[in-house]
Design a protein around this motif. Structure first.
Motif, PDB file in Angstrom:
ATOM      1  N   HIS B  26       4.279  12.253   0.139  1.00 34.90           N
ATOM      2  CA  HIS B  26       3.691  11.053   0.835  1.00 34.90           C
ATOM      3  C   HIS B  26       2.133  11.373   1.478  1.00 34.90           C
ATOM      4  O   HIS B  26       1.444  12.417   1.273  1.00 34.90           O
ATOM      5  CB  HIS B  26       4.530  11.875   2.386  1.00 34.90           C
ATOM      6  N   ILE B  27       1.519  10.141   2.456  1.00 37.56           N
ATOM      7  CA  ILE B  27       0.438  10.343   2.241  1.00 37.56           C
ATOM      8  C   ILE B  27       0.573   9.709   3.504  1.00 37.56           C
ATOM      9  O   ILE B  27       0.524   8.735   3.866  1.00 37.56           O
ATOM     10  CB  ILE B  27      -0.293   9.115   1.160  1.00 37.56           C
ATOM     11  N   ALA B  28      -0.365  10.908   4.825  1.00 38.84           N
ATOM     12  CA  ALA B  28       0.017  10.520   6.093  1.00 38.84           C
ATOM     13  C   ALA B  28       1.277   9.927   6.853  1.00 38.84           C
ATOM     14  O   ALA B  28       0.969   8.395   7.271  1.00 38.84           O
ATOM     15  CB  ALA B  28      -0.989   9.391   6.250  1.00 38.84           C
ATOM     16  N   HIS B  31       5.922   7.301   2.410  1.00 39.28           N
ATOM     17  CA  HIS B  31       6.349   7.873   1.443  1.00 39.28           C
ATOM     18  C   HIS B  31       5.668   6.454   0.285  1.00 39.28           C
ATOM     19  O   HIS B  31       5.923   5.242  -0.426  1.00 39.28           O
ATOM     20  CB  HIS B  31       8.114   7.117   1.792  1.00 39.28           C
ATOM     21  N   ILE B  32       4.715   7.620  -0.395  1.00 42.38           N
ATOM     22  CA  ILE B  32       4.222   6.282  -1.715  1.00 42.38           C
ATOM     23  C   ILE B  32       4.572   6.808  -3.062  1.00 42.38           C
ATOM     24  O   ILE B  32       4.814   5.859  -3.309  1.00 42.38           O
ATOM     25  CB  ILE B  32       2.648   7.053  -1.588  1.00 42.38           C
ATOM     26  N   LEU B  33       5.123   7.790  -3.121  1.00 40.19           N
ATOM     27  CA  LEU B  33       6.006   7.790  -4.785  1.00 40.19           C
ATOM     28  C   LEU B  33       7.841   8.654  -4.693  1.00 40.19           C
ATOM     29  O   LEU B  33       7.525   9.415  -3.332  1.00 40.19           O
ATOM     30  CB  LEU B  33       5.588   9.311  -5.343  1.00 40.19           C
ATOM     31  N   GLY B  50       2.113  -1.400 -13.857  1.00 41.42           N
ATOM     32  CA  GLY B  50       2.316  -1.843 -12.587  1.00 41.42           C
ATOM     33  C   GLY B  50       1.929  -2.457 -11.422  1.00 41.42           C
ATOM     34  O   GLY B  50       0.554  -2.708 -11.576  1.00 41.42           O
ATOM     35  N   PRO B  51       2.201  -3.282 -10.011  1.00 36.61           N
ATOM     36  CA  PRO B  51       1.294  -4.102  -9.480  1.00 36.61           C
ATOM     37  C   PRO B  51      -0.102  -3.171  -8.752  1.00 36.61           C
ATOM     38  O   PRO B  51       0.604  -2.184  -8.962  1.00 36.61           O
ATOM     39  CB  PRO B  51       1.590  -4.789  -8.868  1.00 36.61           C
ATOM     40  N   SER B  52      -0.925  -3.481  -8.856  1.00 36.40           N
ATOM     41  CA  SER B  52      -2.070  -2.951  -7.545  1.00 36.40           C
ATOM     42  C   SER B  52      -0.974  -2.262  -6.284  1.00 36.40           C
ATOM     43  O   SER B  52      -0.393  -3.279  -5.601  1.00 36.40           O
ATOM     44  CB  SER B  52      -3.115  -3.388  -7.599  1.00 36.40           C
ATOM     45  N   GLY B  53      -1.463  -1.090  -5.977  1.00 40.89           N
ATOM     46  CA  GLY B  53      -0.714  -0.501  -5.035  1.00 40.89           C
ATOM     47  C   GLY B  53       0.366   0.232  -5.124  1.00 40.89           C
ATOM     48  O   GLY B  53       1.297   0.961  -4.352  1.00 40.89           O
ATOM     49  N   CYS B  54       1.228   0.311  -6.290  1.00 39.74           N
ATOM     50  CA  CYS B  54       2.474   0.185  -6.743  1.00 39.74           C
ATOM     51  C   CYS B  54       2.344   2.281  -6.630  1.00 39.74           C
ATOM     52  O   CYS B  54       3.872   2.865  -6.883  1.00 39.74           O
ATOM     53  CB  CYS B  54       3.237  -0.300  -7.910  1.00 39.74           C
ATOM     54  N   GLY B  55       1.151   2.394  -6.871  1.00 36.93           N
ATOM     55  CA  GLY B  55       1.584   4.032  -6.642  1.00 36.93           C
ATOM     56  C   GLY B  55       1.385   4.719  -7.736  1.00 36.93           C
ATOM     57  O   GLY B  55       1.744   6.137  -8.540  1.00 36.93           O
ATOM     58  N   LYS B  56       1.032   3.978  -9.323  1.00 36.99           N
ATOM     59  CA  LYS B  56       0.286   4.408 -10.593  1.00 36.99           C
ATOM     60  C   LYS B  56      -0.614   5.705 -10.109  1.00 36.99           C
ATOM     61  O   LYS B  56      -0.570   6.482 -10.654  1.00 36.99           O
ATOM     62  CB  LYS B  56      -0.522   3.466 -11.604  1.00 36.99           C
ATOM     63  N   SER B  57      -2.074   5.139  -9.842  1.00 39.08           N
ATOM     64  CA  SER B  57      -2.946   6.253  -9.570  1.00 39.08           C
ATOM     65  C   SER B  57      -2.703   7.345  -8.758  1.00 39.08           C
ATOM     66  O   SER B  57      -3.096   8.793  -9.220  1.00 39.08           O
ATOM     67  CB  SER B  57      -4.214   5.517  -8.413  1.00 39.08           C
ATOM     68  N   THR B  58      -2.038   7.955  -8.148  1.00 38.26           N
ATOM     69  CA  THR B  58      -0.893   8.873  -6.616  1.00 38.26           C
ATOM     70  C   THR B  58       0.080   9.400  -7.530  1.00 38.26           C
ATOM     71  O   THR B  58      -0.024  10.597  -7.559  1.00 38.26           O
ATOM     72  CB  THR B  58      -0.606   7.562  -5.462  1.00 38.26           C
ATOM     73  N   LEU B  59       0.609   8.451  -9.027  1.00 37.77           N
ATOM     74  CA  LEU B  59       1.376   9.264  -9.931  1.00 37.77           C
ATOM     75  C   LEU B  59       0.050  10.617 -11.214  1.00 37.77           C
ATOM     76  O   LEU B  59       0.441  11.326 -11.399  1.00 37.77           O
ATOM     77  CB  LEU B  59       2.588   8.784 -10.804  1.00 37.77           C
TER      78      LEU B  59
HETATM   79  N1  LIG Z   1      -6.197   8.675   0.238  1.00 36.42           N
HETATM   80  C1  LIG Z   1      -5.336   7.488   0.665  1.00 36.42           C
HETATM   81  N2  LIG Z   1      -4.576   7.146   2.210  1.00 36.42           N
HETATM   82  C2  LIG Z   1      -3.438   6.333   2.320  1.00 36.42           C
HETATM   83  N3  LIG Z   1      -2.785   5.897   1.693  1.00 36.42           N
HETATM   84  C3  LIG Z   1      -2.962   5.602   0.497  1.00 36.42           C
HETATM   85  C4  LIG Z   1      -4.316   6.618  -0.102  1.00 36.42           C
HETATM   86  N4  LIG Z   1      -4.388   6.421  -1.386  1.00 36.42           N
HETATM   87  C5  LIG Z   1      -3.770   5.594  -1.831  1.00 36.42           C
HETATM   88  N5  LIG Z   1      -2.669   4.729  -0.693  1.00 36.42           N
HETATM   89  C6  LIG Z   1      -1.616   4.501  -0.518  1.00 36.42           C
HETATM   90  O1  LIG Z   1      -0.671   4.458  -1.443  1.00 36.42           O
HETATM   91  C7  LIG Z   1      -0.478   3.296  -2.158  1.00 36.42           C
HETATM   92  C8  LIG Z   1      -0.195   3.684  -3.760  1.00 36.42           C
HETATM   93  O2  LIG Z   1      -1.768   3.642  -4.201  1.00 36.42           O
HETATM   94  P1  LIG Z   1      -2.272   3.968  -5.511  1.00 36.42           P
HETATM   95  O3  LIG Z   1      -1.567   5.194  -6.458  1.00 36.42           O
HETATM   96  O4  LIG Z   1      -3.749   4.246  -5.771  1.00 36.42           O
HETATM   97  O5  LIG Z   1      -1.445   2.705  -6.242  1.00 36.42           O
HETATM   98  P2  LIG Z   1      -2.422   2.186  -7.358  1.00 36.42           P
HETATM   99  O6  LIG Z   1      -3.082   2.948  -8.657  1.00 36.42           O
HETATM  100  O7  LIG Z   1      -0.836   1.719  -8.217  1.00 36.42           O
HETATM  101  O8  LIG Z   1      -2.664   0.625  -7.169  1.00 36.42           O
HETATM  102  C9  LIG Z   1      -0.712   2.466  -1.633  1.00 36.42           C
HETATM  103  O9  LIG Z   1      -0.809   1.558  -0.954  1.00 36.42           O
HETATM  104  C10 LIG Z   1      -2.520   2.863  -1.353  1.00 36.42           C
HETATM  105  O10 LIG Z   1      -2.358   1.974   0.097  1.00 36.42           O
END
Ligand SMILES: Nc1ncnc2c1ncn2[C@@H]1O[C@H](COP(=O)(O)OP(=O)(O)O)[C@@H](O)[C@H]1O
Ligand SMILES: [Mg+2]
Lengths: 285, 264
Positions: B26-28, B31-33, B50-59
């Motif tokens: 969870h971020i703020a 529910h991100i992942l 996956g499409p951008s914003g789907c949570g790849k970087s977060t993973l």
């Molecule tokens: N620091 C952050 N604060 C708030 N929301 C975030 C932050 N980092 C990522 N998110 C949210 O998490 C979701 C997934 O982001 P991210 O993992 O960067 O996606 P991807 O790499 O697949 O494009 C997005 O909806 C983004 O808005």
């Protein structure tokens, strides 16, 4: 219509150019004015005697500025030695460790502190530090140090915040602790910025008048330790200008004091800029 | 060779499998992942698409806990490396991070010389011996094919290199602390086509020794190099498996659409 726009554009450019030149000219005029006004004194004695003689007896026509130069350097030195470590650690804490809530309380406070008129710091020094350390250079240094602290902290916070988080991530991903990353990456990356901030703070301290005038004791003798009284240049000028001007050469002497201050700050800024340029170039920061 | 003295430049015995169970981020309050379960196989390239914003970087940022530095981020679940759970590893976190290398999207050389960049990790971990450091630096610069290009100017600032060279330097820097995993987040997207190919080929070479997890922005790249593919959508893991199976015979409707380019 079109030609009017172009005319406005040109006019705006011209006006801004003129204002820039004008502000530079004002500074130049100030320097020339100070030189002209201190001429009578400069013509009567060699420069080395004025700068390095310790005898300040205007009534007998002896004008040695060394006590004031020494006083200025002492209080400024003490101030920066005290303020720099504290402000570095504070800024590091605020940027690297503190939560957003803490920052939202501290930042406005810093701005308020930085904006307080210096006479308030002077009063605080008289009430709180003088009873402990007397009317001495140390007291002056402490008061000055506290005064430049908020300025330094805000500058450093800005500098540290500008370091991209990807650098911290790269360091952390190699197994560095947060403190290691700060020491070896953040501080290194920001060293030119820190230097620039210190230069700004020192310039401010060199010229500060009221606060040091209130707590240093104003004794025109060369100090040998920080527990003695001293008499920084700005305090000399502020204390005496407008009085005793009937004394021969006295006005010229005060003008010369201002000139010394002007040159010290100028030299200091120029050298630090050169150093900064070298450092940045060497490390490609 | 330094962190595991009995291994001569190769990494054999230690398990390089990563097992993710019930991962939620969870971020703020968002529910991100969502309940991600995944096994990262040993010494293979796993591509996350996956499409951008789907949570790849977060993973990816969860896998080395850099997510911790995001204010308001909350992570729960298990990320097992061998027996250890990365998520409640306490003081072992820095040691675990050493075992998980990172190559970011934009090359990110540290503000020091080329030599120091590669030696940095070793120095962090207490290796001071100059001869040893020189050996390590040379070895890993050779491993990323940079040695011949930079051996004459090891003391030049790392920023004086081209972007492609910088990216390979960053890779060498990661390898120098002998990780088992390499995380790469769109590591070629900032590079020109030739440099991008270079780095890509490096990853293929490195998979003999490392488990590589790669977020990629181009399906074509994933097709070229992936052994395993993970497809994510809106924070959920939709489909994961052998690259050949996912690409040629996707099971999930969303995967089919994504692969056919219906959305991106
Ligand atoms: N620091 C952050 N604060 C708030 N929301 C975030 C932050 N980092 C990522 N998110 C949210 O998490 C979701 C997934 O982001 P991210 O993992 O960067 O996606 P991807 O790499 O697949 O494009 C997005 O909806 C983004 O808005
Ligand atoms: Mg991303």
């Amino acid at each position: 219509m079109k030609s009017l726009c172009i005319f406005k554009d040109r006019a705006a450019g011209g006006v801004m150019f003129f204002l820039t030149i004008a502000s530079i000219l004002v500074v130049g005029a100030m320097a020339v004015g100070l030189v002209v006004k201190s001429m009578p004194l400069l013509e009567s004695r060699p420069l080395s005697e004025l700068l390095f003689s310790s005898e300040w007896k205007p009534l007998r026509g002896e004008f040695g500025f060394f006590p004031f130069l020494a006083g200025t350097l002492w209080v400024t030195g003490i101030a920066i030695v005290l303020a720099l470590p504290v402000s570095l650690l504070t800024a590091i804490y605020l940027v690297e460790y503190a939560r957003r809530r803490v920052k939202s309380y501290v930042f406005p406070m810093l701005d308020i502190l930085a904006g307080l008129p210096s006479v308030i710091y002077g009063v605080w020094g008289v009430l709180l530090i003088v009873p402990l350390a007397g009317y001495t250079l140390l007291t002056g240094g402490i008061v000055l140090g506290v005064m430049i602290l908020p300025l330094l902290v805000s500058l450093l916070v800005e500098i540290f915040s500008a370091v991209p988080s990807s650098l911290r991530d790269a360091s952390a991903s190699l197994g560095a602790t947060q403190w290691q990353s700060i020491k070896k990456v953040v501080l290194r990356k920001t060293s030119p910025g820190i230097l620039a901030a210190v230069v700004l703070a020192i310039s401010r301290a060199l010229g500060e008048t009221i606060a040091v005038l209130m707590v240093c004791g104003n004794l025109p003798e060369v100090p040998h330790s920080m527990m003695e009284a001293g008499y920084p240049l700005p305090a000399l000028i502020a204390n005496n200008y407008g009085e005793m001007l009937s004394l021969p050469l006295y006005e010229a002497a005060l003008m010369f004091a201002a000139l010394i201050l002007f040159v010290v700050i100028l030299l200091f800024n120029v050298t630090s800029r050169v150093i900064l340029y070298r450092v940045e170039k060497k490390f490609a920061l | 060779m330094i962190f595991r003295p009995d291994h001569k430049f190769t990494h054999g015995a230690e398990t390089s499998k990563m097992q993710i169970e019930g991962l939620n981020v969870h971020i703020a309050g968002q529910h991100i992942l969502k309940e991600v379960n995944l096994i990262i196989p040993d010494k293979r390239i796993t591509c996350v698409i996956g499409p951008s914003g789907c949570g790849k970087s977060t993973l990816l940022r969860s896998m080395n806990r850099l997510i911790d530095s995001v204010e308001g981020a909350h992570i729960e679940g298990k990320i097992l490396i061998g027996e250890v759970n990365l998520i409640d590893s306490g003081e072992h976190l820095t040691e675990l991070r050493r075992r998980i290398g990172l190559v970011s999207q934009k090359p990110c050389p540290l503000p020091m010389s080329i030599f120091e960049n590669v030696a940095y990790g070793c120095q962090i971990h207490g290796i001071r011996n100059r001869r040893k450091l020189k050996m390590v630096v040379r070895h890993y610069l050779e491993a990323v094919g940079l040695w011949d290009e930079v051996c004459e100017r090891l003391n030049a600032p790392a920023t004086s290199l081209s972007l492609g060279q910088q990216q390979r330097l960053c890779l060498a820097r990661s390898l120098a602390v002998e990780p088992q995993f390499i995380l790469a987040d769109e590591a070629t997207s900032a590079l020109d086509p030739i440099a991008s190919r270079n780095v890509e080929e490096l990853f293929v070479k490195l998979k003999n020794d490392y488990s590589i997890i790669m977020v990629t922005h181009t399906l074509r790249q994933a097709r070229r190099i992936a052994d395993y593919v993970v497809f994510m959508y809106l924070g959920e893991l939709v489909e994961a498996g052998l690259a050949s199976e996912v690409f040629d015979n996707p099971q999930h409707e969303l995967t089919k659409k994504y692969l056919s380019g219906a959305f991106s």
